[in-house]
Design a protein around this motif. Structure first.
Motif, PDB file in Angstrom:
ATOM      1  N   UNK A   1      57.987 -43.156   4.732  1.00  0.00           N
ATOM      2  CA  UNK A   1      58.093 -41.938   3.926  1.00  0.00           C
ATOM      3  C   UNK A   1      57.560 -42.179   2.514  1.00  0.00           C
ATOM      4  N   UNK A   2      57.888 -43.345   1.952  1.00  0.00           N
ATOM      5  CA  UNK A   2      57.404 -43.669   0.611  1.00  0.00           C
ATOM      6  C   UNK A   2      55.889 -43.804   0.597  1.00  0.00           C
ATOM      7  N   UNK A   3      55.340 -44.466   1.621  1.00  0.00           N
ATOM      8  CA  UNK A   3      53.894 -44.664   1.685  1.00  0.00           C
ATOM      9  C   UNK A   3      53.148 -43.334   1.659  1.00  0.00           C
ATOM     10  N   UNK A   4      53.728 -42.335   2.309  1.00  0.00           N
ATOM     11  CA  UNK A   4      53.096 -41.021   2.377  1.00  0.00           C
ATOM     12  C   UNK A   4      53.059 -40.328   1.025  1.00  0.00           C
ATOM     13  N   UNK A   5      53.793 -40.857   0.050  1.00  0.00           N
ATOM     14  CA  UNK A   5      53.834 -40.255  -1.286  1.00  0.00           C
ATOM     15  C   UNK A   5      52.900 -40.940  -2.288  1.00  0.00           C
ATOM     16  N   UNK A   6      52.268 -42.047  -1.902  1.00  0.00           N
ATOM     17  CA  UNK A   6      51.530 -42.853  -2.878  1.00  0.00           C
ATOM     18  C   UNK A   6      50.080 -42.441  -3.073  1.00  0.00           C
TER      19      UNK A   6
END
Length: 231
Positions: free
Chosen positions: A83-88
């Motif tokens: 989920x975090x990766x999708x925000x970077x």
């Protein structure tokens, strides 16, 4: 050189990555091990109610200011890591799922478990005040770990926030669009789960294998670090 954000699985803290982080930095990379809220040195009596979104925020915060980011999520932590990766955005170099669950929009960590498994987990949470209790030494058998390593893991593990494993993932974008490597640890089963196999059909995803158990940061740190440096 890459910036590695290393996210440990359930019950563990940043300490689990000590050997791998040292090996990565010896090769000139930067390593940023993460302790998720409610675990290890961040454990508190009320940590059971830590939301999954907080774990996502922990990973995003660890990547703040970095520009060539490889996020590595182990076991449970594939869910917040993905989920975090999708925000970077374009700061992401690659997401690595290390023998882990993957985030599926609207589904929780335990979503694919059998009814018996979900009932067992509910009982565990009820008996432990909302926490998921750590594994026992016997649970680590057959995973390529020494007795000393097992003793250390059991001693340093902390109860995992139950709320984080029962809340659904929320994806900012489809994870099939992200450059991704799924690492299967073969002593924990020869093939990835069905959802992972489906995602591996994406041209953005690749599969790698390690001939070790589910906790390769302990059992095979050199092989794991070598694999990561090839990302």
């Amino acid at each position: 050189m890459a910036d590695f954000v290393l996210v440990p699985g359930a019950w563990l803290g940043a300490w689990a990555w000590d050997e791998v982080a040292d090996l990565l930095e010896t090769e000139g990379h930067k390593a940023y091990p993460v302790t998720l809220t409610g675990l290890a040195e961040r454990h508190q009596p009320d940590s059971a109610q830590t939301p999954q979104a907080q774990h996502v925020a922990d990973v995003v915060a660890a990547a703040e200011g970095l520009s060539d980011v490889v996020i590595v999520g182990h076991s449970y932590s594939g869910i917040p890591a993905g989920q975090a990766a999708a925000q970077l955005g374009d700061r992401l170099r690659r997401v690595v799922y290390l023998d882990s669950n993957i985030p599926i929009d609207g589904q929780s960590f335990a979503e694919g478990w059998s009814p018996e498994g979900r009932a067992w987990l509910a009982g565990q949470l009820a008996e432990s005040g909302g926490f998921w209790p750590p594994l026992t030494a016997e649970d680590y058998a057959g995973q390529d770990l020494t007795d000393e390593q097992i003793t250390t893991i059991v001693k340093r593990s902390t109860p995992h926030p139950g709320r984080a494993i029962t809340e659904p993932a929320v994806l900012a974008r489809p994870i099939t669009e992200l450059p991704t490597t799924y690492v299967k640890c073969l002593m924990d089963g020869p093939t990835p789960s069905t959802p992972v196999l489906q995602h591996l059909e994406s041209p953005s995803w690749t599969l790698a294998e390690l001939d070790t158990g589910h906790w390769p940061m302990f059992s095979s740190p050199a092989a794991l670090a070598a694999l990561l440096t090839r990302m």
